[in-house]
Design a protein around this motif. Structure first.
Motif, short mmCIF file in Angstrom:
data_model
loop_
_atom_site.label_atom_id
_atom_site.label_comp_id
_atom_site.label_asym_id
_atom_site.label_seq_id
_atom_site.Cartn_x
_atom_site.Cartn_y
_atom_site.Cartn_z
N UNK A 1 0.83 -1.20 0.00
CA UNK A 1 0.00 0.00 0.00
C UNK A 1 0.87 1.25 0.00
N UNK A 2 1.86 1.27 0.85
CA UNK A 2 2.76 2.42 0.94
C UNK A 2 3.48 2.66 -0.39
N UNK A 3 3.96 1.58 -1.00
CA UNK A 3 4.69 1.70 -2.27
C UNK A 3 3.77 2.20 -3.38
N UNK A 4 2.55 1.68 -3.42
CA UNK A 4 1.62 2.10 -4.49
C UNK A 4 1.28 3.57 -4.37
N UNK A 5 1.01 4.02 -3.16
CA UNK A 5 0.68 5.43 -2.97
C UNK A 5 1.87 6.33 -3.27
N UNK A 6 3.07 5.88 -2.91
CA UNK A 6 4.27 6.67 -3.22
C UNK A 6 4.49 6.76 -4.72
N UNK A 7 4.28 5.65 -5.42
CA UNK A 7 4.44 5.66 -6.88
C UNK A 7 3.40 6.55 -7.53
N UNK A 8 2.18 6.52 -7.00
CA UNK A 8 1.13 7.38 -7.54
C UNK A 8 1.48 8.85 -7.33
N UNK A 9 1.93 9.20 -6.12
CA UNK A 9 2.29 10.58 -5.84
C UNK A 9 3.42 11.05 -6.74
N UNK A 10 4.38 10.18 -7.00
CA UNK A 10 5.51 10.55 -7.85
C UNK A 10 5.09 10.74 -9.29
N UNK A 11 4.09 9.96 -9.74
CA UNK A 11 3.65 10.03 -11.13
C UNK A 11 2.70 11.20 -11.38
N UNK A 12 2.11 11.72 -10.33
CA UNK A 12 1.05 12.72 -10.51
C UNK A 12 1.50 14.01 -11.20
N UNK A 13 2.61 14.65 -10.83
CA UNK A 13 2.93 15.93 -11.47
C UNK A 13 3.01 15.86 -13.00
N UNK A 14 3.68 14.83 -13.51
CA UNK A 14 3.79 14.72 -14.97
C UNK A 14 2.44 14.43 -15.62
N UNK A 15 1.63 13.57 -14.97
CA UNK A 15 0.33 13.26 -15.56
C UNK A 15 -0.59 14.47 -15.50
N UNK A 16 -0.55 15.22 -14.41
CA UNK A 16 -1.37 16.42 -14.31
C UNK A 16 -0.97 17.45 -15.35
N UNK A 17 0.33 17.49 -15.69
CA UNK A 17 0.82 18.46 -16.67
C UNK A 17 0.63 17.99 -18.10
N UNK A 18 0.25 16.74 -18.29
CA UNK A 18 0.00 16.22 -19.63
C UNK A 18 -1.20 16.94 -20.25
N UNK A 19 -1.09 17.41 -21.49
CA UNK A 19 -2.23 18.10 -22.11
C UNK A 19 -3.50 17.27 -22.03
#
Length: 450
Positions: free
Chosen positions: A29-47
């Motif tokens: 659970x900890x690893x999945x949430x950390x990976x999600x948090x790390x992936x979020x900035x680039x995905x949010x910035x994706x057009x």
């Protein structure tokens, strides 16, 4: 969370072991949430158009594997293959809708001495907890709306259909960058660990009221909860009783009564009681010619306990009402007459193929009964009177009122439960609003220029 344990799934069709899977551990659970948090900035910035294209590709991939998923759904939950496949295709259709709606999701602006504009922005990490009764269609609604608006998702499917959830992940995940969409298998312990984490920005849950209440206590995130329901059907005295009985049967017996908006209690005008009940019994016998099991033996025991309570309190089982012999979690379509408002089957969610009928002396009496209770998911009224229909939809304290049809609605329609049935919009363009937060920008000119 305790040490890792296995989830066993037995098919409700024949009690045979489908398989077992290891539940996620606390470090998973900890690893999945950390990976999600790390992936979020680039995905949010994706057009937005690129995010929409990814969701559209996911819909296409889902259509290609519709039959494979339907087979697994039937094995794990007992939902017949054809119906299960329809649910998968409905999920693909929902992804396609959000692929189109997401890129045109927009804010508002106001023009004064300066300009104010409102920009929708993704909230962040979304935990999606989805049910077993329509596992693909429901999941695709939440996942599609979250992903297309720039959020990242950790998905936990129901422990009653974990193989379905993992296959869905196998199909959808390649369409998105690493960490954007992840799936964890587990029971309530895994769900509790997810929703209580401070790393989560949104919890979107479709399931029981008890679980929804537990989530509300444990989580500080934005909550989207579609919980249980006890949807009433009000039958006026001016409708064709045979047609009304067919509507009641459709609402009560489809998917063995295991739909969020199944008909759970029927208020019938006594003037048409005899022909309606005769037609409803005939409908039930017809449904019983090709039975569908409940999701498991445990759930069947719960459904039967409500029926037995009603019969013990004075109700009459005109059709069904007993546990059949043999393998599987089958329970017959059941018609209960002489029901009263104090019976569990009339005031609690049954989630099974049971049609409990309470007679009323007038439309007003039936409407008052239909307005009672803590739930507020949906309700149906069958009437030829425009005045009665108007009074019904204005009075019923539910998110969705259906007039003269137990199922149906416009494509892309939304739903907003009330009371013990939850909070927040589910489905429709409004779900995009729920998955985003608004930033207001006040744009003035430098040095006081105008």
């Amino acid at each position: 969370m305790t040490a890792m344990h296995a989830i066993d799934v037995h098919s409700p069709l024949d009690d045979q072991l489908v398989g077992w899977l290891p539940a996620a551990r606390e470090d998973d659970v900890t690893a999945a949430l950390a990976a999600a948090r790390a992936a979020w900035p680039d995905w949010a910035a994706t057009p937005a158009a690129e995010r929409g294209a990814a969701v559209k590709a996911a819909a296409a991939a889902l259509r290609e594997r519709a039959s494979d998923l339907a087979t697994v759904i039937e094995t794990e939950t007992g939902r017949p293959f054809a119906s299960a496949r329809e649910g998968v295709l409905a999920g693909a259709g929902t992804l396609e809708q959000y692929a189109e709606l997401g890129p045109v999701h927009r804010g508002r602006s106001l023009l004064g001495s300066a300009v104010d504009f409102m920009v929708p922005e993704p909230r962040g990490v979304v935990v999606a907890l989805t049910p077993w009764n329509d596992p693909i269609a429901v999941a695709c609604g939440l996942l599609g709306a979250a992903l297309v608006t720039g959020n990242v998702v950790v998905h936990k499917p129901s422990e009653r259909c974990p193989h379905t959830g993992l296959l869905l992940a196998t199909v959808l995940r390649p369409c998105f960058p690493a960490g954007v969409l992840q799936t964890l298998v587990g029971d309530g312990q895994v769900g509790s660990a997810l929703v209580s984490s401070s790393e989560v920005d949104v919890v979107a849950h479709v399931g029981s009221t008890a679980t929804g209440r537990a989530i509300a206590q444990a989580s500080s995130a934005k909550l989207l909860l579609e919980n249980g329901g006890n949807d009433p059907l009000l039958v006026d005295d001016d409708v064709d009783p045979v047609w009304a009985a067919a509507q009641a049967a459709l609402g009560a017996f489809t998917n063995a009564g295991q739909l969020c908006t199944s008909v759970e209690r029927i208020y019938l005008h006594k003037a048409i009681a005899k022909p309606f009940l005769e037609a409803l019994c005939a409908q039930a016998r017809s449904w019983n010619e090709n039975p569908q099991p409940l999701v498991d033996i445990r759930h069947r025991s719960f459904v039967h306990s409500q029926v037995a309570d009603a019969v013990g309190s004075g109700a009459t089982a005109l059709v069904g009402g007993s546990v059949p012999e043999g393998r599987g979690a089958y329970y017959p379509a059941t018609v209960l007459a002489n029901c009263s408002s104090a019976m569990r089957v009339m005031c609690e969610e049954t989630f099974g193929p049971v049609a409990p009928v309470q007679l009323v002396s007038s439309f007003d009496e039936g409407l008052a009964e239909a307005c009672s209770g803590e739930y507020g998911l949906a309700a149906t009224v069958l009437t030829s009177s425009m005045e009665h229909a108007q009074r019904a939809w204005r009075s019923l304290p539910v998110g969705t009122v259906k007039v003269n049809a137990v199922f149906g609605g416009a494509p892309g329609g939304a739903a907003q439960p009330r009371g013990a049935s939850g909070t927040g919009f589910g489905y429709g363009p409004e779900l995009l609003d729920e998955m985003t937060t608004t930033k207001v920008v006040h744009l003035g000119l430098p040095n006081g220029l105008s």
